[in-house]
Design an enzyme around this catalytic site. Sequence first.
Site, PDB file in Angstrom:
ATOM      1  N   CYS A 150      -6.477 -25.278 -26.640  1.00 44.22           N
ATOM      2  CA  CYS A 150      -6.831 -26.528 -27.310  1.00 44.22           C
ATOM      3  C   CYS A 150      -7.339 -26.253 -28.728  1.00 44.22           C
ATOM      4  O   CYS A 150      -6.542 -25.908 -29.593  1.00 44.22           O
ATOM      5  CB  CYS A 150      -7.788 -27.338 -26.450  1.00 44.22           C
ATOM      6  SG  CYS A 150      -7.623 -29.103 -26.791  1.00 44.22           S
ATOM      7  N   HIS A 167      -4.977 -27.671 -21.403  1.00 49.14           N
ATOM      8  CA  HIS A 167      -5.985 -26.816 -20.743  1.00 49.14           C
ATOM      9  C   HIS A 167      -5.405 -26.250 -19.440  1.00 49.14           C
ATOM     10  O   HIS A 167      -5.597 -26.855 -18.379  1.00 49.14           O
ATOM     11  CB  HIS A 167      -7.235 -27.635 -20.412  1.00 49.14           C
ATOM     12  CG  HIS A 167      -8.007 -28.063 -21.608  1.00 49.14           C
ATOM     13  ND1 HIS A 167      -9.149 -27.426 -22.025  1.00 49.14           N
ATOM     14  CD2 HIS A 167      -7.789 -29.059 -22.490  1.00 49.14           C
ATOM     15  CE1 HIS A 167      -9.617 -28.016 -23.108  1.00 49.14           C
ATOM     16  NE2 HIS A 167      -8.799 -29.014 -23.411  1.00 49.14           N
ATOM     17  N   GLU A 170      -6.479 -23.906 -17.720  1.00 54.21           N
ATOM     18  CA  GLU A 170      -7.538 -23.452 -16.814  1.00 54.21           C
ATOM     19  C   GLU A 170      -7.847 -24.458 -15.707  1.00 54.21           C
ATOM     20  O   GLU A 170      -8.253 -24.075 -14.612  1.00 54.21           O
ATOM     21  CB  GLU A 170      -8.817 -23.111 -17.604  1.00 54.21           C
ATOM     22  CG  GLU A 170      -9.575 -24.281 -18.249  1.00 54.21           C
ATOM     23  CD  GLU A 170      -9.071 -24.679 -19.632  1.00 54.21           C
ATOM     24  OE1 GLU A 170      -7.903 -24.360 -19.946  1.00 54.21           O
ATOM     25  OE2 GLU A 170      -9.817 -25.312 -20.399  1.00 54.21           O
TER      26      GLU A 170
HETATM   27  N1  GLN Z   1     -11.571 -30.910 -31.056  1.00 53.03           N
HETATM   28  C1  GLN Z   1     -10.168 -30.772 -30.833  1.00 53.03           C
HETATM   29  C2  GLN Z   1      -9.484 -32.118 -30.628  1.00 53.03           C
HETATM   30  O1  GLN Z   1     -10.128 -33.090 -30.360  1.00 53.03           O
HETATM   31  C3  GLN Z   1      -9.900 -29.849 -29.668  1.00 53.03           C
HETATM   32  C4  GLN Z   1     -10.417 -30.357 -28.348  1.00 53.03           C
HETATM   33  C5  GLN Z   1     -10.527 -29.295 -27.302  1.00 53.03           C
HETATM   34  O2  GLN Z   1     -10.557 -28.102 -27.584  1.00 53.03           O
HETATM   35  N2  GLN Z   1     -10.629 -29.717 -26.039  1.00 53.03           N
HETATM   36  O3  GLN Z   1      -8.286 -32.214 -30.730  1.00 53.03           O
END
Ligand code: GLN
Length: 535
Positions: free
Chosen positions: A383, A509, A511
């Site tokens: 992310c 994600h 995970e």
């Molecule tokens: N802050 C980033 C976004 O909103 C990444 C979010 C995250 O790592 N879950 O896109």
Amino acid sequence: MNNCKYIFVTGGVTSSLGKGIIAASLGKLLKARGFHVTIQKFDPYINIDPGTLNPYEHGECYVTNDGAETDLDLGHYERFLSTPTSQANNVTTGRIYQNVIHKERKGDYLGKTVQVIPHITDEIKRNIKLLGSTGEFDVVITEIGGTVGDIESLPFIEAIRQLRWELGGDALSLHLTLIPYLAASGELKTKPTQNSVKQLSQYGVRPDILVCRTEHALPKEVKEKIAKFCNVDLEAVIEARDAQTIYEVPLLMEAEYLDRVALKKLNLPLSNQPDLSDWKQFLYRLENPEKKVTIGLIGKYVELKDSYKSISEALIHASAVLQTEVEIRWIHSEQIAPENAEVLLHDLGGILVAPGFGSRGIEGKLAAIKYVREHQIPFLGICLGMQCAVIEFARNVLGWQDANSLEMNANSKHDVITIMEHQKEIKNYGGTMRLGAYDCEIKPNSIAAKVYGQKQIKERHRHRYELNNAFKKDLEKKGLMITGIYPDENLAEIVELKDHPWFVGVQFHPEYKSTVTQPHPLFTGFVEAASKIRS
Ligand code: GLN
């Protein structure tokens, strides 16, 4: 199957005794006997969900397929049971009140005074029974967050009291307590447990099963004493010794007959023995590694490791698949700079840059990514970690020094990470990100294609920003390949580096989907690549 059965799990004496792990272990044992089981958690705080909470408050926010932002215990439920959870599996006081107030405004209460009892407790009971009423499950395990005696958990305990009465033999109450060991006198002390049970009984809930966390084995006399003072059957006093890993707990609970005692009390058949062969195989491989690798986990919340719970568990799952011990070196992103990257990172097998929000620690993440890119060290960016990989590439390979994410700098000409179109109008922060499972199409001949072994995948998301397609061509021309996209909106979901042995950034994600019996291929691929580099 007859009626759905309910198991209520409460905790006493102190917090952090591991109610989630006990609930997940019991769920696992029942599932291993062939029962359809789900586990849900009721959290007594006022936030509608943990999505707006800082990880320092509550650890990781876990995301389900249907896009619910939930408590990290739901991650344990999925990792133990390999059964997806949903919004219905995590309900907070805030959500209960929101529903009741919404009904009140609609006029549904027909002029009545709306009160904690019966309106709030009725709404809690309705939510407790929601999953049970789908007909999908034989057993619903409900964990109540907090510790018995907390003012805020009282309506939940009252709801359990009422349900126990209404459901009769179809419900039981399991209470988790602590038996402290006093080293000075060499004694295990039962008084805190007696007091906790007394308190629960004052609220009208009598525990059927007591699970006792302890550092030392509980001698028969201690169990007898607990049974006598707490009005529970001797066989229902279950010892829960501290374990090397949480994954041993289902086996420890089986050895204490927790599942049998629960089934007997619920009048469910004991005929099927639990099939735990997969689980035992997993544990054997985890506990008998043949190699070792160190992975650097770079994030800004590393002081509280629960902030990255699903990531560290996914690395453990990969560790078992590969029979390779994975040591995590937790590295605070604010401590990394171009000058010390070599000292901090040179001996690592692989580097994982974690998700996150806001600009704190970003420069450290970028310095680390530059180092792994230039030194051919396996990299997994998740992310924000993926977004940082794109920014680093734009700054240092394309030479755009101002390259950034719009989240960090609203004025950059090279906003290689930009706000998603449908996020622009959004004003409220709670529950409004791109959340939950979306399709991703994988390009052939990529690392992603190799590790997943399929073209179509579905992964869970939690973000507002994305790779800016206006710069896609420039990035690809220099070797940052987009190897996974969300076809409906042409969003970049996976990036890889052309001239690097293993460099993968994912906007989703992975995970959240790694479980004991279905370890995640990206983590396995990453750890495998990392262990090859250093072996
Ligand atoms: N802050 C980033 C976004 O909103 C990444 C979010 C995250 O790592 N879950 O896109």
